[in-house]
Design a protein around this motif. Structure first.
Motif, PDB file in Angstrom:
ATOM      1  N   TYR A 114       0.797  -1.229   0.000  1.00 55.08           N
ATOM      2  CA  TYR A 114       0.000   0.000   0.000  1.00 55.08           C
ATOM      3  C   TYR A 114       0.825   1.273   0.000  1.00 55.08           C
ATOM      4  CZ  TYR A 114      -3.703  -3.344   0.801  1.00 55.08           C
ATOM      5  OH  TYR A 114      -4.549  -4.417   0.671  1.00 55.08           O
ATOM      6  N   ARG A 115       1.765   1.345  -0.918  1.00 54.09           N
ATOM      7  CA  ARG A 115       2.445   2.620  -1.172  1.00 54.09           C
ATOM      8  C   ARG A 115       1.445   3.556  -1.846  1.00 54.09           C
ATOM      9  NH1 ARG A 115       8.024   0.454  -4.113  1.00 54.09           N
ATOM     10  NH2 ARG A 115       9.011  -0.489  -2.267  1.00 54.09           N
ATOM     11  N   ARG A 122      -7.559   1.560   1.127  1.00 57.89           N
ATOM     12  CA  ARG A 122      -7.294   0.393   0.285  1.00 57.89           C
ATOM     13  C   ARG A 122      -7.157  -0.883   1.111  1.00 57.89           C
ATOM     14  NH1 ARG A 122      -8.986   1.660  -4.747  1.00 57.89           N
ATOM     15  NH2 ARG A 122      -8.248   3.742  -5.310  1.00 57.89           N
ATOM     16  N   ALA A 123      -6.568  -0.786   2.298  1.00 59.58           N
ATOM     17  CA  ALA A 123      -6.458  -1.967   3.159  1.00 59.58           C
ATOM     18  C   ALA A 123      -7.845  -2.479   3.546  1.00 59.58           C
ATOM     19  CB  ALA A 123      -5.640  -1.638   4.405  1.00 59.58           C
ATOM     20  N   LEU A 124      -8.752  -1.556   3.898  1.00 59.73           N
ATOM     21  CA  LEU A 124     -10.123  -1.936   4.222  1.00 59.73           C
ATOM     22  C   LEU A 124     -10.849  -2.489   3.004  1.00 59.73           C
ATOM     23  CD1 LEU A 124     -11.018   1.111   6.475  1.00 59.73           C
ATOM     24  CD2 LEU A 124     -11.096  -1.279   7.222  1.00 59.73           C
ATOM     25  N   MET A 125     -10.690  -1.846   1.883  1.00 58.55           N
ATOM     26  CA  MET A 125     -11.379  -2.258   0.658  1.00 58.55           C
ATOM     27  C   MET A 125     -10.982  -3.668   0.238  1.00 58.55           C
ATOM     28  SD  MET A 125     -11.798   0.175  -2.710  1.00 58.55           S
ATOM     29  CE  MET A 125     -12.634   1.508  -1.868  1.00 58.55           C
ATOM     30  N   ASN A 126      -9.734  -4.028   0.533  1.00 60.85           N
ATOM     31  CA  ASN A 126      -9.234  -5.348   0.158  1.00 60.85           C
ATOM     32  C   ASN A 126      -9.436  -6.401   1.245  1.00 60.85           C
ATOM     33  OD1 ASN A 126      -8.418  -4.445  -2.357  1.00 60.85           O
ATOM     34  ND2 ASN A 126      -6.348  -3.950  -1.685  1.00 60.85           N
ATOM     35  N   LEU A 142       8.392   6.594  -4.718  1.00 62.46           N
ATOM     36  CA  LEU A 142       7.174   6.665  -3.911  1.00 62.46           C
ATOM     37  C   LEU A 142       7.191   5.651  -2.769  1.00 62.46           C
ATOM     38  CD1 LEU A 142       4.269   7.813  -3.535  1.00 62.46           C
ATOM     39  CD2 LEU A 142       3.480   5.958  -5.042  1.00 62.46           C
ATOM     40  N   ASP A 143       7.310   6.147  -1.534  1.00 61.80           N
ATOM     41  CA  ASP A 143       7.216   5.326  -0.324  1.00 61.80           C
ATOM     42  C   ASP A 143       8.114   4.090  -0.381  1.00 61.80           C
ATOM     43  OD1 ASP A 143       5.298   7.118   0.666  1.00 61.80           O
ATOM     44  OD2 ASP A 143       3.649   6.021  -0.263  1.00 61.80           O
ATOM     45  N   PRO A 201      -3.611   3.983  -4.716  1.00 64.70           N
ATOM     46  CA  PRO A 201      -3.917   5.282  -5.328  1.00 64.70           C
ATOM     47  C   PRO A 201      -5.145   5.932  -4.698  1.00 64.70           C
ATOM     48  CG  PRO A 201      -4.623   3.491  -6.756  1.00 64.70           C
ATOM     49  CD  PRO A 201      -3.843   2.860  -5.633  1.00 64.70           C
ATOM     50  N   LYS A 202      -5.291   7.228  -4.934  1.00 65.90           N
ATOM     51  CA  LYS A 202      -6.451   7.958  -4.435  1.00 65.90           C
ATOM     52  C   LYS A 202      -7.745   7.295  -4.896  1.00 65.90           C
ATOM     53  CE  LYS A 202      -4.518  12.647  -4.098  1.00 65.90           C
ATOM     54  NZ  LYS A 202      -4.618  14.030  -4.615  1.00 65.90           N
ATOM     55  N   ILE A 203      -8.785   7.424  -4.074  1.00 64.18           N
ATOM     56  CA  ILE A 203     -10.091   6.876  -4.417  1.00 64.18           C
ATOM     57  C   ILE A 203     -10.707   7.715  -5.539  1.00 64.18           C
ATOM     58  CG2 ILE A 203     -12.401   6.345  -3.565  1.00 64.18           C
ATOM     59  CD1 ILE A 203     -10.223   4.638  -2.272  1.00 64.18           C
TER      60      ILE A 203
END
Length: 312
Positions: A114-115, A122-126, A142-143, A201-203
């Protein structure tokens, strides 16, 4: 230890407070420019700027922090260390190298997973069962910098974006101080394996719309990942309806009606919606322009009956 803090939203407030409470010398705050907000589009400061003003800290709001003139200005401050928490802009090598000891970034995931800009959602969505914080040394990628330390927390079924964000914020206060001490004590870092990296990425706006043909688990995770903001939505009687809370469990019941995806079932005063593989209970909703209501209030107020439907 002369520190410059980078941040633009409320995720960074506990970290900033921790630096000051532990007597670190914060010589400046770098944050995003003020932006119009709300229905009236009034120009307002972000939460970090508001906090910094109350603390009488020096504030910088560059449109581009990598601008040469701004970099020259920063060099004159002679910072030792940078701390970055949810700043929202990529820093280039020339800026990073101003800091004698580099820049520590606190990221709200267990890197290299989750960079990116939306790790909590995203963690919740997955449907992840755990997440956490990572402290790493910033580089141009990036991260992707070497990890100083990490801390895990469990993601509970009742968690949503709002609750998980608050748990991670609370955790970040002591975590930042621990990371700084480890780094300054020259403890070994862990280099990330880019092959294991995933991205957050952004929602996008289109990701907010519920497709009732998906499985109930996927829709449950979508709803909680976007609650309380920006909100997953569907349509009912041609009006947008935000769904804020749902529940997976539905005990086996005989003789359930055959309904299309999006079809509504009223059972024991509860609101259930047919998904691709079963029924999902909807517990909190927000009709367009109105306050948040329970499923029972929705049933009574809109005279809902079995066979009504949400539109895909």
């Amino acid at each position: 230890m002369r520190i410059i803090f980078f941040g633009s939203d409320d995720l960074g407030i506990p970290g900033l407070e921790a630096l000051l409470e532990n007597n670190y010398e914060v010589i400046g705050i770098i944050t995003s420019p003020d932006k119009p907000k709300g229905r009236g589009l009034k120009v307002l400061p972000n939460p970090i700027k508001e906090k910094a003003e109350k603390l009488f800290l020096k504030i910088f709001q560059p449109v581009d922090p990598n601008d040469r003139e701004f970099i020259t200005l920063l060099k004159e401050l002679k910072p030792d260390l940078g701390v970055l928490i949810s700043y929202g802009k990529i820093l280039k090598k020339e800026l990073i190298e101003i800091f004698e000891k580099g820049i520590i970034n606190i990221h709200f995931s267990l890197l290299p997973k989750y960079r990116g800009a939306a790790p909590i959602q995203r963690a919740l969505m997955n449907g992840e069962k755990e997440t956490g914080l990572s402290a790493f040394l910033l580089n141009e990628k990036l991260d992707a910098g070497p990890i100083i330390c990490q801390e895990k927390i469990e993601i509970k079924e009742e968690d949503n974006y709002g609750s998980l964000k608050e748990k991670l914020k609370e955790l970040s206060k002591n975590f930042l101080i621990k990371a700084i001490k480890k780094y300054l004590n020259n403890e070994p870092v862990i280099y990330q394996d880019d092959k294991l990296a995933t991205y957050a990425p952004k929602i996008k706006k289109e990701e907010r719309k519920i497709n009732w043909e998906k499985g109930k688990e996927d829709i449950f995770n979508q709803i909680r990942a976007l609650s309380p903001i920006p909100g997953a939505y569907t349509f009912f009687r041609n009006e947008q309806l935000i769904i804020l809370k749902s529940e997976i469990s539905l005990k086996e019941v005989n003789d359930l009606p055959l309904l299309p995806c999006g079809g509504i079932l009223i059972l024991n005063k509860g609101l259930y919606v047919k998904c691709g593989n079963s029924f999902l209970r909807i517990k909190e909703l927000k009709p367009s322009g109105k306050k948040i209501i329970s499923d029972l209030d929705f049933i009574n107020g809109y005279r809902i009956k079995t066979g009504d439907a949400f539109n895909n």
